[in-house]
Design an enzyme around this catalytic site. Structure first.
Site, mmCIF file in Angstrom:
data_model
loop_
_atom_site.group_PDB
_atom_site.id
_atom_site.type_symbol
_atom_site.label_atom_id
_atom_site.label_comp_id
_atom_site.label_asym_id
_atom_site.label_seq_id
_atom_site.Cartn_x
_atom_site.Cartn_y
_atom_site.Cartn_z
ATOM 1 N N LYS A 100 -33.822 17.760 93.260
ATOM 2 C CA LYS A 100 -34.924 17.653 91.705
ATOM 3 C C LYS A 100 -34.035 16.332 91.376
ATOM 4 O O LYS A 100 -33.571 16.160 91.316
ATOM 5 C CB LYS A 100 -34.437 18.571 91.018
ATOM 6 C CG LYS A 100 -34.788 19.659 91.277
ATOM 7 C CD LYS A 100 -33.774 20.301 90.209
ATOM 8 C CE LYS A 100 -34.275 22.429 89.900
ATOM 9 N NZ LYS A 100 -33.520 23.076 89.432
ATOM 10 N N LYS B 125 -36.069 35.015 89.966
ATOM 11 C CA LYS B 125 -34.231 35.309 88.698
ATOM 12 C C LYS B 125 -33.991 35.325 89.144
ATOM 13 O O LYS B 125 -33.798 37.353 88.716
ATOM 14 C CB LYS B 125 -34.495 34.770 87.852
ATOM 15 C CG LYS B 125 -35.260 33.044 87.662
ATOM 16 C CD LYS B 125 -34.454 32.192 88.644
ATOM 17 C CE LYS B 125 -35.230 30.537 87.750
ATOM 18 N NZ LYS B 125 -34.115 29.330 88.509
HETATM 19 O O1 OSB Z 1 -33.306 26.569 88.924
HETATM 20 O O2 OSB Z 1 -34.634 25.997 89.534
HETATM 21 C C1 OSB Z 1 -33.994 26.069 88.848
HETATM 22 C C2 OSB Z 1 -35.593 24.810 85.417
HETATM 23 C C3 OSB Z 1 -35.114 24.804 84.658
HETATM 24 C C4 OSB Z 1 -33.091 24.826 84.949
HETATM 25 C C5 OSB Z 1 -32.861 25.560 86.604
HETATM 26 C C6 OSB Z 1 -33.889 25.914 87.293
HETATM 27 C C7 OSB Z 1 -35.305 25.927 86.850
HETATM 28 C C8 OSB Z 1 -36.680 27.305 86.992
HETATM 29 C C9 OSB Z 1 -37.844 25.284 86.545
HETATM 30 O O3 OSB Z 1 -36.556 27.428 87.685
HETATM 31 C C10 OSB Z 1 -39.385 25.939 87.810
HETATM 32 C C11 OSB Z 1 -39.934 24.724 87.523
HETATM 33 O O4 OSB Z 1 -39.731 23.684 87.466
HETATM 34 O O5 OSB Z 1 -41.364 25.530 87.790
HETATM 35 MG MG MG Z 2 -32.713 26.675 91.068
#
Ligand code: OSB
Ligand code: MG
Length: 369
Positions: free
Chosen positions: A264, A164
């Site tokens: 997703k 991140k």
């Molecule tokens: O940016 O992928 C993202 C979780 C909540 C909102 C956005 C994100 C995420 C994660 C979680 O990065 C990753 C996971 O579920 O293992």
């Molecule tokens: Mg993401």
């Protein structure tokens, strides 16, 4: 299948660590488990993997509860449906609210799977017996903490590390990781924290880290600047927040805003839309991968089956139990194998059992419709 009863469980699983991102921190999460019960007594579960606050997309756990209770559940209860397409047609008049919709649509797929005696994988057209899994690394207080976390995730066998990033936490952490691990599959997720006008040069400079992708650097609705940025750098741009529907995928691919799409089911309103985005992307030579929303085992079960489709070409965000949560509501727990992969269940049902005791234990609010 006639929908006779609907129950919505608001669950709060204790988290073992926070997720720290460019949009803020997630250290608490209430989300919804949707239970559909048919006239014949079949039980289907799905998950609306909402966040408590509207910091990733406009939805929240409270908004999902409201929309499901007031608008979506009343549109399906007492009615019969043969297919998921027909099911979602019943509440197509509800605009947006994709996380809310995904929970109830997944529960319907779970019913279908049992009714037809087919696995989710088979219903979705999956082909893989196992899928590769990667892990995300939060924004950290120091480089030492970051490198320790990466080391632990590599030791656990994850096949890709996603860092991140945000302005002020980008070049240094990526450089530190590349200095120590020149060859690992590495990506960066900016969660929309940059602006083209201000940061184009800095983002272009990330090309030197040979990232497998740079995820969502700019605003969610900025397809034009993403296209300009993609045009100016080698690293494939992946869109997450921007892709809320097939139409968004068409816009992004037509404009050249990305080379990769993070799918997703939660963000796009369910599996039906996810399948359309998968197929459209495949037809246009754009690869996809399955991201996550810190789902419980219920939501992950649908992601896992979806990610077994052929155009899912990058490791999925599919942390096993204990990465983010201290416990789960499904048995058996998601297992990462020593090869960094997870097996895709291929029997009727979601491949995991909802543990009623645990569901009760972590439910803080229940709505019966
Ligand atoms: O940016 O992928 C993202 C979780 C909540 C909102 C956005 C994100 C995420 C994660 C979680 O990065 C990753 C996971 O579920 O293992
Ligand atoms: Mg993401």
């Amino acid at each position: 299948m006639k929908i006779a009863h609907i129950e919505i469980f608001e669950v709060a699983l204790p988290m073992s660590r926070a997720l720290k991102t460019g949009f803020g921190n997630i250290s608490n999460k209430h989300e919804l488990i949707v239970k559909l019960i048919t006239e014949d007594g079949l039980v289907g579960y799905g998950e609306s993997a909402s966040l408590d606050e509207p910091i990733y997309n406009p939805e929240t756990t409270e908004s999902c509860k409201l929309i499901l209770t007031e608008y979506i559940a009343p549109a399906v209860i007492g009615k019969s449906f043969e297919t998921a397409e027909e099911f979602r047609e019943a509440y197509a008049h509800v605009v947006g609210n994709h996380i809310a919709k995904a929970g109830i649509e997944c529960a319907f797929w779970h019913l279908m799977s049992q009714h037809d005696g087919r696995s989710l994988k088979s219903l979705f057209g999956g082909v893989k017996t196992e899928i590769a899994v990667g892990e995300g690394v939060s924004i950290k207080a120091s480089l030492t903490e970051l490198l320790d976390d990466v080391q632990q995730n590599l030791d656990r066998g994850f096949r890709r590390i996603k860092v991140k990033i945000k302005p002020g936490w980008d070049v240094e952490p990526l450089q530190a990781i590349r200095d120590r691990w020149p060859d690992i599959e590495l990506s960066a997720d900016a969660n929309a924290a940059y602006r083209f006008e201000t940061h184009a040069k800095l983002l272009q400079s990330l090309d030197r880290f040979s990232l497998s992708m740079l995820e969502q650097p700019l605003d969610f609705d900025d397809f034009v600047d993403h296209a300009a940025l993609q045009d100016s750098m080698k690293t494939p741009i992946c869109l997450d927040e921007s892709i809320q529907s097939l139409n968004d995928a068409r816009t992004a691919i037509t404009l050249g805003s990305c080379q990769v799409i993070n799918i997703k089911p939660s963000r796009v309103g369910g599996i039906v839309e996810a399948l359309k985005i998968h197929d459209y992307s495949a037809a246009h030579g754009v690869s996809v991968w399955c991201g996550g929303m810190l789902e419980t085992g219920v939501g992950r079960a649908f992601n896992l089956a979806l990610a077994s489709k052929s155009n899912f070409r990058h490791p999925a965000d599919m942390s096993p139990l204990k990465s983010f949560y201290k416990d789960d509501i499904t048995d058996p727990p998601l297992m990462l194998k020593s090869n960094g992969c997870m097996d895709v269940p291929d029997e009727p049902g979601m491949g995991f059992r909802v543990n009623d005791n645990k569901l009760q234990k972590y439910t803080v609010n229940k709505i019966v419709i």
